[in-house]
Design a protein around this motif. Sequence first.
Motif, short mmCIF file in Angstrom:
data_model
loop_
_atom_site.label_atom_id
_atom_site.label_comp_id
_atom_site.label_asym_id
_atom_site.label_seq_id
_atom_site.Cartn_x
_atom_site.Cartn_y
_atom_site.Cartn_z
N GLU A 125 3.59 -1.55 -4.75
CA GLU A 125 4.28 -2.59 -5.50
C GLU A 125 5.74 -2.68 -5.08
N ARG A 136 7.53 -5.99 -3.77
CA ARG A 136 8.75 -6.47 -4.44
C ARG A 136 9.85 -6.73 -3.42
N GLU A 162 11.65 -10.30 -2.75
CA GLU A 162 13.04 -10.41 -3.19
C GLU A 162 13.93 -11.10 -2.17
N VAL A 190 12.68 -11.42 -8.40
CA VAL A 190 11.30 -11.07 -8.74
C VAL A 190 11.29 -10.46 -10.13
N VAL A 214 5.77 -7.39 -10.46
CA VAL A 214 4.82 -7.21 -9.37
C VAL A 214 3.66 -6.40 -9.91
N ILE A 241 2.70 -11.75 -8.22
CA ILE A 241 4.15 -11.68 -8.26
C ILE A 241 4.60 -12.75 -9.25
#
Length: 102
Positions: free
Chosen positions: A16, A20, A24, A29, A32, A49
Motif C-alpha cells: 500500500e 500511495r 501521490e 491521496v 489506499v 485509491i
Amino acid sequence: MSFKIYVGNLNYQTTEETLRSTFEQYGEVESVKIITDRDSGYSKGFGFIEMAEQDAGEAAINALNQQELDGRQLRVNKANERGESRGNRGSFRGNRSSSYRY
C-alpha cells in the motif's frame, strides 16, 4: 468529495505504501486499500485509491493506466460505486418452473 480509483493487475508483492507514493505524484491521496484474501491474507492483485480531488484522480488514471509497476502492467480506472450492477453475476438459477424438483 473524494474520487475513487480501481487499480488492477497489481503484483502480489506491491505494498500500500508503494501504491500511495505512486499516486501521490498526481495529488493528495486520502486512502489506499489493497484487497486481500480473507483466509490467507495474501493480496488478490487489485485495490482502491481515494484521491482528494477529481482532477488529480483523472490525471492519475490517464498517466498510470497500462504503465508498469513492480513488473506488472496496471489497469487503472474510475471505481464503480457499490451497488452499480455490471450484469447478472453469480446468478446460476435462471427461471425455474414450479413443476421441476431440485
